[in-house]
Each structure stands twice: as C-alpha cells, then as structure tokens.
Design a protein around this motif. Structure first.
Motif, short mmCIF file in Angstrom:
data_model
loop_
_atom_site.label_atom_id
_atom_site.label_comp_id
_atom_site.label_asym_id
_atom_site.label_seq_id
_atom_site.Cartn_x
_atom_site.Cartn_y
_atom_site.Cartn_z
N ASP A 231 31.80 -7.66 7.91
CA ASP A 231 30.88 -6.12 8.28
C ASP A 231 30.41 -5.66 9.71
OD1 ASP A 231 31.45 -5.92 5.66
OD2 ASP A 231 29.17 -6.92 5.58
N SER A 232 31.48 -4.79 9.99
CA SER A 232 31.36 -3.85 11.55
C SER A 232 29.87 -3.21 11.52
CB SER A 232 31.51 -2.58 12.15
OG SER A 232 31.91 -1.69 10.71
N GLY B 155 28.46 -1.22 8.55
CA GLY B 155 28.77 -1.72 7.67
C GLY B 155 30.23 -1.55 6.84
N THR C 108 33.75 -2.16 7.09
CA THR C 108 34.01 -3.84 6.21
C THR C 108 35.74 -3.77 6.90
OG1 THR C 108 33.66 -3.61 4.17
CG2 THR C 108 35.67 -5.50 4.90
N ASP D 189 37.01 -11.58 6.42
CA ASP D 189 37.05 -9.60 6.54
C ASP D 189 35.22 -10.21 7.46
OD1 ASP D 189 35.53 -9.32 3.39
OD2 ASP D 189 36.58 -10.98 3.50
#
Length: 193
Positions: free
Chosen positions: A139-140, A143, A145, A137
C-alpha cells in the motif's frame, strides 16, 4: 531382552512395519516444516548497500522529481516509484516553465503531492527484492495498492508501468524512475484533458 522382542515383532508384522515407517515419515515431515528453512538468496542480493547506485549529477531525476522528493522526511526510509521527467510532461501535462510561477505553481504542488501519495511506499524495495515469478503488493502512502513485479528484461513493473532506472539512492530513499505516472482512476480522470 524385551526391547529386542518388540523390534522383532514390528519386523515380522507387515501392518506394524508400515505403521512404523509412516510414523517416522510424519515426524520427519513435521520436523522439516517446523524448521521452515529460508529460500536461498539470489546471487544479486549479496550486493552491499555501498554498491547500490547513488544518484549523481549526471543521473538527474528532473526538477519535478526533486520537488516530490523534497516533500518526504529525510530521516525515514521510503521507496518512491517516481515518474520520469518525460512522464510528468506527457501524462500530467506539466511544463516546468509554466509550473513554477503564480497560480499554476500551487496547482503543480497539489498534483505533485497526490503523485507522491500514490507512488511512495514506507519501506525499502530494491529490485533484488522483487521476484520474476511472484507479484508482490504494497500500500502506498495514500492507501493505493501497488502491484510490483519484474519483466523478462529485469525491469520493475508497477501497476503496468515499466521502470526506466532502478535502485537509485538519495539518502535513505530508494528511487525507481518510471515511464509513466502511478495514479488511481479518479485522479487520472481529473488530469485528463
């Protein structure tokens, strides 16, 4: 002479012998765990960057995809899980002919900016870096996920959306075209009819 007596004493006393074996085993395990040798890389990860697929004119990512990519700086490395042209039309109801003119054009850029925030990660993620076994995972930019894994066919799956094309490169960007749009629930509710 004294050292020889100590060795003989450990061999004759079973408790001391077991203690010596445990001590050596613990030291060996400690030594191995401190080294923490890396896992052997997969055969596919030996490909050089030149062998990674480059975006060519016949492998278009669509006009909306190009618009999203133009919003990113050219000198930084990003991975973008970009919706396919069909996904833009199907999921977001964006029509290329209507979107580039007038009021709809500004709405389109606002939507594309949000999509960029949900689908871009400020690091390079090639398909070789994603394991079949373990989900990773990140974070883009917004923010949100992103849960990334691979399915049995080897395609990348991000938040339940399967990729169509993987490891496309444009400059320092790595692009994966997805058969859907990655977005949070709030934004999804705002774009639904």
């Amino acid at each position: 002479m004294k050292l020889r007596k100590v060795k003989v004493m450990y061999l004759k006393n079973p408790v001391a012998f077991v203690f010596l074996i445990l001590l050596v085993s613990c030291i060996f395990v400690l030594f191995i765990s401190v080294l923490r040798l890396p896992e052997a890389p997969s055969v596919t990860s030996f490909r050089s960057k030149e062998e990674k697929r480059k975006i060519s004119t016949d492998e278009r990512i669509g006009k909306f995809g190009e618009m999203v990519i133009q919003m990113l700086p050219e000198d930084l490395a990003f991975t973008v899980f970009l919706p396919s042209e069909k996904a833009f039309e199907r999921d977001l109801r964006l029509d290329l002919n209507d979107s580039l003119i007038g009021e709809k054009g500004s709405d389109t850029y606002a939507v594309l900016t949000r999509i960029l925030g949900f689908s871009a990660v400020p690091r390079l993620i090639y398909s070789d870096n994603v394991s079949y076994v373990k989900e990773i995972d990140f974070d883009s930019l917004a923010g949100f996920t992103l849960y990334i894994s691979r399915d049995l066919d080897g395609m990348i799956v991000v938040n339940g959306i399967r990729s169509e094309k993987m490891d496309l490169q444009k400059g320092k960007l790595v692009l994966h075209t997805m058969d859907g749009v990655i977005m949070d629930a709030e934004f999804e509710q705002s774009v639904l009819p």
